[in-house]
Design a protein around this motif. Sequence first.
Motif, mmCIF file in Angstrom:
data_model
loop_
_atom_site.group_PDB
_atom_site.id
_atom_site.type_symbol
_atom_site.label_atom_id
_atom_site.label_comp_id
_atom_site.label_asym_id
_atom_site.label_seq_id
_atom_site.Cartn_x
_atom_site.Cartn_y
_atom_site.Cartn_z
ATOM 1 N N ARG A 261 -4.730 -79.812 2.924
ATOM 2 C CA ARG A 261 -5.993 -79.269 2.405
ATOM 3 C C ARG A 261 -6.708 -80.250 1.490
ATOM 4 O O ARG A 261 -7.912 -80.165 1.306
ATOM 5 C CB ARG A 261 -5.759 -77.927 1.696
ATOM 6 N N THR A 262 -5.952 -81.207 0.890
ATOM 7 C CA THR A 262 -6.609 -82.206 0.026
ATOM 8 C C THR A 262 -7.566 -83.081 0.841
ATOM 9 O O THR A 262 -8.437 -83.729 0.275
ATOM 10 C CB THR A 262 -5.580 -83.127 -0.651
ATOM 11 N N ARG A 263 -7.361 -83.102 2.160
ATOM 12 C CA ARG A 263 -8.221 -83.939 2.999
ATOM 13 C C ARG A 263 -9.305 -83.128 3.695
ATOM 14 O O ARG A 263 -10.015 -83.631 4.562
ATOM 15 C CB ARG A 263 -7.360 -84.663 4.036
ATOM 16 N N PHE A 281 -0.825 -72.548 0.579
ATOM 17 C CA PHE A 281 0.109 -72.991 -0.454
ATOM 18 C C PHE A 281 -0.727 -73.283 -1.689
ATOM 19 O O PHE A 281 -1.774 -73.939 -1.611
ATOM 20 C CB PHE A 281 0.887 -74.229 0.002
ATOM 21 N N TYR A 282 -0.252 -72.768 -2.811
ATOM 22 C CA TYR A 282 -1.038 -72.719 -4.041
ATOM 23 C C TYR A 282 -0.240 -73.389 -5.142
ATOM 24 O O TYR A 282 0.918 -73.035 -5.372
ATOM 25 C CB TYR A 282 -1.282 -71.231 -4.322
ATOM 26 N N GLY A 283 -0.830 -74.352 -5.782
ATOM 27 C CA GLY A 283 -0.103 -75.146 -6.785
ATOM 28 C C GLY A 283 -0.408 -76.606 -6.503
ATOM 29 O O GLY A 283 -0.650 -76.973 -5.344
ATOM 30 N N ASP A 284 -0.375 -77.420 -7.569
ATOM 31 C CA ASP A 284 -0.868 -78.797 -7.444
ATOM 32 C C ASP A 284 -0.010 -79.680 -6.543
ATOM 33 O O ASP A 284 -0.426 -80.779 -6.183
ATOM 34 C CB ASP A 284 -0.958 -79.451 -8.833
ATOM 35 N N PRO A 292 -4.430 -79.188 -3.477
ATOM 36 C CA PRO A 292 -5.555 -79.003 -4.406
ATOM 37 C C PRO A 292 -5.125 -78.316 -5.715
ATOM 38 O O PRO A 292 -4.178 -77.526 -5.730
ATOM 39 C CB PRO A 292 -6.508 -78.097 -3.615
ATOM 40 N N ALA A 293 -5.854 -78.604 -6.785
ATOM 41 C CA ALA A 293 -5.557 -77.988 -8.089
ATOM 42 C C ALA A 293 -5.823 -76.487 -8.025
ATOM 43 O O ALA A 293 -6.740 -76.046 -7.331
ATOM 44 C CB ALA A 293 -6.450 -78.627 -9.157
#
Length: 342
Positions: A261-263, A281-284, A292-293
């Motif tokens: 997801r960062t991309r 998925f949730y968390g840095d 993602p943050a």
Amino acid sequence: MLYSDLEKIYNLPFFELLQKARRIHEEHWTDSSVQLCTLLSIKTGGCSEDCSYCAQSARYSSGVAAERLMEKNEVIDRARAAKSHGSTRFCMGAAWRGVRSGTKRFESVLEIVREVAALNMEVCVTLGELGAEEAAALKEAGVTAYNHNIDTSPEHYPNIVSTHTFQDRLKTIRNVQDAGMSVCCGGILGLGETVKDRLKMLEVISEFNPPPESIPINSLMPMPGTPLSDNKTVDAFDVARLIALARISVPAARVRLSAGRTRLSDEAQALCFFAGANSIFYGDKLLTAANPAVENDLALLGRLGLEAKASDRTAPAPCSSPERPLSPAVEQDQCAHGAARS
Ligand code: SAM
Ligand code: DTB
Ligand code: SF4
């Protein structure tokens, strides 16, 4: 769903595919909730296997150091923190080929599972291969779902992994089902596979009996030092297409927009939610790679009018103080006004 049907649907014009997925999504999911799952790598690196995408294999110089199994108290602290940030599912991963009953490390994992389950979160683990006995013990300790991905098609799998087989993966999934745990099974896009491989992977997953409870769709995070470190970024429309097809072929599953997801831009993620993704998925951090943050994710859900899903393991409780919404609608462990329950 058979390959021939998947192929026909996949080849629809993009908007027709999305519309079909959206209609099926709305028939099966009456709310606009997104499940938030927090990942924790409880045993990182040093893995015996040679999965060519993975930074945790001992065979590659990825810079990920081999660590010991995390202490129980540290895991519980992390699970509590995840819960307080609104996560309703805690997924613990271990860089192992598999686990064996009677070993010290398996006993330690069972202890950890018992305590996380007592926090009233959904408990997911991904520990590699399981026999029937190990699966029964995990179920008994309080595991709700077991994550074991098939990752790609049966045909492409041997190009990606040589130390275990596609059949080994299916055997573990059978053991998980027989023990009465939910199956979380998906794959990775960007492993050098063809569209046919992606559809064949979904053919296998959608034919599971019972169907999987959740389907994580990962895009490869190219990890330095691994054989796939230079693979191309997966096209965002291809991710959305596969999410749509997962939604259509397994309507009742949580389809999880997973690694990568960062991309993806916020707009591309929105397209994936529209196509049927209803979990992230949730968390840095994922296991070793970036995610993602949490502030960005909560803001994105808010902008789209999506709600964080309440835990299946916690009933709503009454509350009295209408203060400080964590929002959007982080319901678990909170009252309707967003105040934390004591
Ligand atoms: N060792 C266990 C196993 O192989 O099932 C559990 C951990 S393993 C890291 C869990 C899953 O993470 C893999 O099956 C794969 O789908 C995903 N994964 C691992 N590395 C990845 C990467 N670089 N990019 C995307 N997904 C990845
Ligand atoms: C899944 O399908 N994706 C998660 C979870 N199941 C265990 C793992 C993603 C790992 C991404 C690479 C890393 O963090 O090392
Ligand atoms: Fe080991 Fe799992 Fe990584 Fe394969 S994917 S190398 S089994 S941790």
